[in-house]
Design a protein around this motif. Structure first.
Motif, mmCIF file in Angstrom:
data_model
loop_
_atom_site.group_PDB
_atom_site.id
_atom_site.type_symbol
_atom_site.label_atom_id
_atom_site.label_comp_id
_atom_site.label_asym_id
_atom_site.label_seq_id
_atom_site.Cartn_x
_atom_site.Cartn_y
_atom_site.Cartn_z
ATOM 1 N N ALA A 89 0.836 -1.205 0.000
ATOM 2 C CA ALA A 89 0.000 0.000 0.000
ATOM 3 C C ALA A 89 0.871 1.256 0.000
ATOM 4 O O ALA A 89 0.604 2.211 -0.740
ATOM 5 N N ARG A 90 1.910 1.266 0.816
ATOM 6 C CA ARG A 90 2.818 2.424 0.857
ATOM 7 C C ARG A 90 3.488 2.652 -0.497
ATOM 8 O O ARG A 90 3.596 3.780 -0.952
ATOM 9 N N ALA A 91 3.940 1.577 -1.122
ATOM 10 C CA ALA A 91 4.591 1.704 -2.428
ATOM 11 C C ALA A 91 3.632 2.297 -3.455
ATOM 12 O O ALA A 91 4.016 3.164 -4.253
ATOM 13 N N ILE A 92 2.390 1.858 -3.424
ATOM 14 C CA ILE A 92 1.387 2.392 -4.355
ATOM 15 C C ILE A 92 1.130 3.870 -4.064
ATOM 16 O O ILE A 92 1.068 4.691 -4.981
ATOM 17 N N LEU A 93 0.995 4.217 -2.785
ATOM 18 C CA LEU A 93 0.730 5.615 -2.423
ATOM 19 C C LEU A 93 1.894 6.533 -2.776
ATOM 20 O O LEU A 93 1.692 7.707 -3.076
ATOM 21 N N GLU A 94 3.112 6.010 -2.739
ATOM 22 C CA GLU A 94 4.294 6.827 -2.993
ATOM 23 C C GLU A 94 4.637 6.921 -4.476
ATOM 24 O O GLU A 94 5.508 7.695 -4.860
ATOM 25 N N SER A 95 3.951 6.173 -5.321
ATOM 26 C CA SER A 95 4.218 6.251 -6.756
ATOM 27 C C SER A 95 3.315 7.310 -7.389
ATOM 28 O O SER A 95 2.215 7.554 -6.927
ATOM 29 N N GLY A 96 3.819 7.925 -8.422
ATOM 30 C CA GLY A 96 3.028 8.910 -9.164
ATOM 31 C C GLY A 96 2.567 10.089 -8.328
ATOM 32 O O GLY A 96 1.429 10.539 -8.456
ATOM 33 N N LEU A 97 3.451 10.607 -7.485
ATOM 34 C CA LEU A 97 3.065 11.706 -6.598
ATOM 35 C C LEU A 97 2.678 12.974 -7.358
ATOM 36 O O LEU A 97 1.995 13.838 -6.816
ATOM 37 N N GLU A 98 3.117 13.084 -8.601
ATOM 38 C CA GLU A 98 2.804 14.269 -9.387
ATOM 39 C C GLU A 98 1.392 14.244 -9.962
ATOM 40 O O GLU A 98 0.891 15.240 -10.456
ATOM 41 N N GLN A 99 0.739 13.080 -9.867
ATOM 42 C CA GLN A 99 -0.623 12.926 -10.371
ATOM 43 C C GLN A 99 -1.617 12.951 -9.223
ATOM 44 O O GLN A 99 -1.296 12.500 -8.124
ATOM 45 N N PRO A 100 -2.826 13.460 -9.465
ATOM 46 C CA PRO A 100 -3.851 13.380 -8.418
ATOM 47 C C PRO A 100 -4.138 11.913 -8.088
ATOM 48 O O PRO A 100 -4.077 11.047 -8.960
ATOM 49 N N ALA A 101 -4.421 11.668 -6.849
ATOM 50 C CA ALA A 101 -4.699 10.296 -6.417
ATOM 51 C C ALA A 101 -6.058 9.843 -6.940
ATOM 52 O O ALA A 101 -7.046 10.556 -6.806
ATOM 53 N N GLU A 102 -6.080 8.691 -7.537
ATOM 54 C CA GLU A 102 -7.323 8.038 -7.953
ATOM 55 C C GLU A 102 -7.584 6.967 -6.899
ATOM 56 O O GLU A 102 -7.145 5.830 -7.030
#
Length: 187
Positions: A89-102
């Motif tokens: 979950a942390r890895a997913i949350l920390e990826s693509g920080l420049e994009q809005p969270a879906e």
């Protein structure tokens, strides 16, 4: 397996006065240990900042860790399955920080509904996923602020904030400084 931290100084005096720190509750058991250990390592790891900027960043990270620890629910230790899920979950949350969270898409990657994802992540870390992700975005912004060729607007855009004002507001909420003040202290 244990950390002992002694606080002193005007900042922690204020925390005590406001009853955020209390000698009546000196011990906190935080789980999962790996999560809190990573947070602590982020504070003590070598940084490429000059003084006094390095000390300032460490103080901001310590304050954020401390408030998260103080508000974290006291939960029983997480088992190996929970620790593996949390790492993913942390890895997913920390990826693509420049994009809005879906959020729904993030939850689907973990094979759960968003509501289940949010509750489980919060139960395991004491921090809601949105707050965790925002903290990671701000950490990334702090790194980008070291590059003086980038304007604050460019950094806001690169980190997925809708505009410079929103970026400055969120940055100040988490660090106590505006991006310009943080950059100035790097000098």
């Amino acid at each position: 397996s244990e950390f002992f931290i002694q606080f002193r100084g005007s900042l922690f005096g204020l925390w005590t006065k406001e009853k955020l720190l209390s000698p009546d509750r000196p011990v906190h058991h935080l789980e999962p240990v790996d999560y809190w250990w990573q947070r602590l390592e982020a504070i003590i790891k070598p940084m490429s900042l000059a003084e006094p900027a390095q000390s300032l960043k460490r103080i901001c990270l310590l304050q954020e860790l401390l408030i998260d620890a103080l508000i974290a629910p006291q939960t029983p230790p997480a088992g190996p399955e929970d620790q593996a899920w949390l790492a993913r979950a942390r890895a997913i949350l920390e990826s693509g920080l420049e994009q809005p969270a879906e959020w729904d898409a993030l939850a689907r990657q973990l094979d759960v509904s968003y509501d289940r994802f949010r509750k489980r992540f919060t139960a395991l870390t004491g921090v809601p996923p949105a707050r965790y992700r925002t903290a990671k975005r701000i950490e990334h912004c702090q790194d980008l602020l070291q590059d003086r060729r980038l304007t604050i607007k460019q950094i806001a855009d690169a980190c997925g904030f809708c505009d410079e004002f929103h970026f400055a507001k969120r940055f100040k909420e988490l660090t106590g400084l505006t991006p310009a003040q943080f950059r100035h202290r790097l000098m």
